[in-house]
Design a protein around this motif. Structure first.
Motif, PDB file in Angstrom:
ATOM      1  N   PRO A  50      70.209  84.791  75.496  1.00 49.28           N
ATOM      2  CA  PRO A  50      69.173  85.065  74.584  1.00 49.28           C
ATOM      3  C   PRO A  50      67.921  84.060  74.519  1.00 49.28           C
ATOM      4  N   PRO A  51      66.731  84.396  74.151  1.00 50.24           N
ATOM      5  CA  PRO A  51      65.660  83.553  74.516  1.00 50.24           C
ATOM      6  C   PRO A  51      65.697  82.257  73.458  1.00 50.24           C
ATOM      7  N   PRO A  55      63.306  77.926  78.654  1.00 53.56           N
ATOM      8  CA  PRO A  55      64.003  79.140  79.594  1.00 53.56           C
ATOM      9  C   PRO A  55      65.634  78.461  79.893  1.00 53.56           C
ATOM     10  N   THR A  56      66.235  79.461  80.392  1.00 54.71           N
ATOM     11  CA  THR A  56      67.567  79.213  80.816  1.00 54.71           C
ATOM     12  C   THR A  56      67.541  78.406  82.135  1.00 54.71           C
ATOM     13  N   ASP A  57      68.167  77.008  82.215  1.00 52.03           N
ATOM     14  CA  ASP A  57      68.358  76.374  83.361  1.00 52.03           C
ATOM     15  C   ASP A  57      69.345  76.792  84.092  1.00 52.03           C
ATOM     16  N   GLU A  89      75.484  80.235  78.620  1.00 50.98           N
ATOM     17  CA  GLU A  89      75.414  81.668  77.932  1.00 50.98           C
ATOM     18  C   GLU A  89      75.865  81.622  76.716  1.00 50.98           C
ATOM     19  N   PRO A  90      75.069  81.444  75.649  1.00 54.61           N
ATOM     20  CA  PRO A  90      75.522  81.280  74.444  1.00 54.61           C
ATOM     21  C   PRO A  90      76.384  82.517  73.906  1.00 54.61           C
ATOM     22  N   THR A 186      61.451  82.376  81.745  1.00 54.03           N
ATOM     23  CA  THR A 186      62.873  83.142  81.294  1.00 54.03           C
ATOM     24  C   THR A 186      64.078  82.182  82.099  1.00 54.03           C
ATOM     25  N   MET A 187      63.655  81.747  83.246  1.00 58.70           N
ATOM     26  CA  MET A 187      64.809  81.159  83.915  1.00 58.70           C
ATOM     27  C   MET A 187      64.106  80.012  84.988  1.00 58.70           C
ATOM     28  N   ASP A 188      64.925  78.805  84.895  1.00 57.08           N
ATOM     29  CA  ASP A 188      64.354  77.613  85.805  1.00 57.08           C
ATOM     30  C   ASP A 188      65.236  77.333  86.730  1.00 57.08           C
TER      31      ASP A 188
END
Length: 333
Positions: A50-51, A55-57, A89-90, A186-188
């Motif tokens: 979820p945003p 961003p998601t590391d 990942e929540p 979105t993703m890093d």
């Protein structure tokens, strides 16, 4: 005798009762099965975590198992490694049964239903997974929602080589990771704390591993097209061709004119035999001059080439000896 028969009957009845238990039915009532069913109920694999504000590391690390090929001809190297990934990942959070931090290994069927980062090797030529004797991958989730994903890969990666100092060359071969479809919003991608781990018994063919360093090689990609106008280039080529054709015509005309002058002088001259003797003398003189030049080149070559070979060997072995001492260093990370 009656006691023995009764004892045997009891054993048989107990064995039949335990044999009638279905392991699948037992697993369906286990805490792990119930928790996984609750987590993946409504879970969509195609959607990233979820945003949020950031961003998601996704943290990356590798464990190098072996190098089995380094080729100067094709400028690439082949390696077997474990690719390690970790992210939060929540949607996978679950209550721990004992109230403390808990982790759980996902079965293969649930692992296929989980979102994973779309990471690939940017400089890959060929890569494959290991599936003998079972798929060599580990997927583990923790009660706080963090995911740990490890997979074994064989990959052949390109390595632009500078061979000016061959065979005393030092090559820097990259291993570049990149997301195929997600942007940094979105993703890093980041490195783990101990990002590069190398097997202590690792041996390389014809090389020594000196250092392993991490760096950020992020790039921006755009979908815009650039129109290249080839008309000026074509006109310039035509100009060069026209100039070359004109020069050829001029040279041909000049040769014809020279031939006509020679014929005219030959006709006008009263001594036809004198001109023939002069031409024969010029041919003899050219032959004698060529022989003298060949003798001179032979004399110089007899002394120059052996001396050059001796100097080359002295310089080569001096550089080779000093290069061996300078490159004999421990591997650093």
């Amino acid at each position: 005798m009656k006691n023995r028969i009764l004892y045997l009957c009891i054993l048989i009845s107990v064995y039949k009762k335990s044999d009638s238990v279905n392991p699948k039915e037992t697993y369906k009532h286990s805490w792990q099965y119930i928790t996984l069913k609750r987590i993946f109920d409504g879970y969509v694999k195609q959607e990233p975590p979820p945003p949020s504000e950031r961003p998601t590391d996704v943290f990356i690390g590798i464990n190098v198992n072996s190098f089995y090929s380094i080729s100067e001809q094709s400028m690439d190297y082949s390696v077997i490694l474990y690719l390690r990934q970790q992210w939060l990942e929540p949607r996978l959070k679950f209550p721990s049964p004992d109230g403390i931090f808990h982790q759980m290994k996902l079965p293969d069927d649930y692992g296929k239903a989980l979102w994973v980062p779309d990471i690939f090797f940017r400089n890959e030529k060929h890569a494959s997974y290991h599936d003998v004797t079972v798929p060599n991958r580990l997927l583990r989730i923790n009660s706080n929602g963090s995911v740990w994903y490890t997979i074994k890969i064989s990959a052949t990666l390109s390595c632009p080589m500078n061979l000016q100092s061959y065979p005393l060359d030092i090559q820097r071969c990259p291993m570049m990771f990149e997301s195929f479809g997600y942007t940094k919003s979105t993703m890093d991608l980041k490195w783990l704390d101990n990002a590069v781990d190398i097997d202590k018994d690792l041996e390389l063919p014809q090389f020594k591993l000196l250092t392993a360093k991490q760096a950020d090689c992020s790039q921006n990609y755009t979908a815009a097209r650039r129109q290249i106008n080839a008309k000026p280039v074509k006109e310039e080529r035509m100009r060069h061709r026209g100039l070359a054709n004109n020069l050829q015509l001029l040279s041909g005309e000049s040769q014809n004119l020279t031939g006509l002058i020679r014929r005219y002088l030959k006709v006008k001259s009263t001594g036809e035999d004198e001109s023939d003797r002069s031409e024969a003398y010029l041919k003899t003189y050219d032959q004698e001059l060529s022989k003298r030049r060949a003798r001179t080149i032979d004399k110089i070559s007899r002394k120059f080439f052996p001396l050059a070979f001796l100097v080359f060997n002295i310089i080569y072995w001096l550089i080779y000896a000093t290069g061996e001492k300078s490159t004999d260093e421990p591997v650093t990370k």
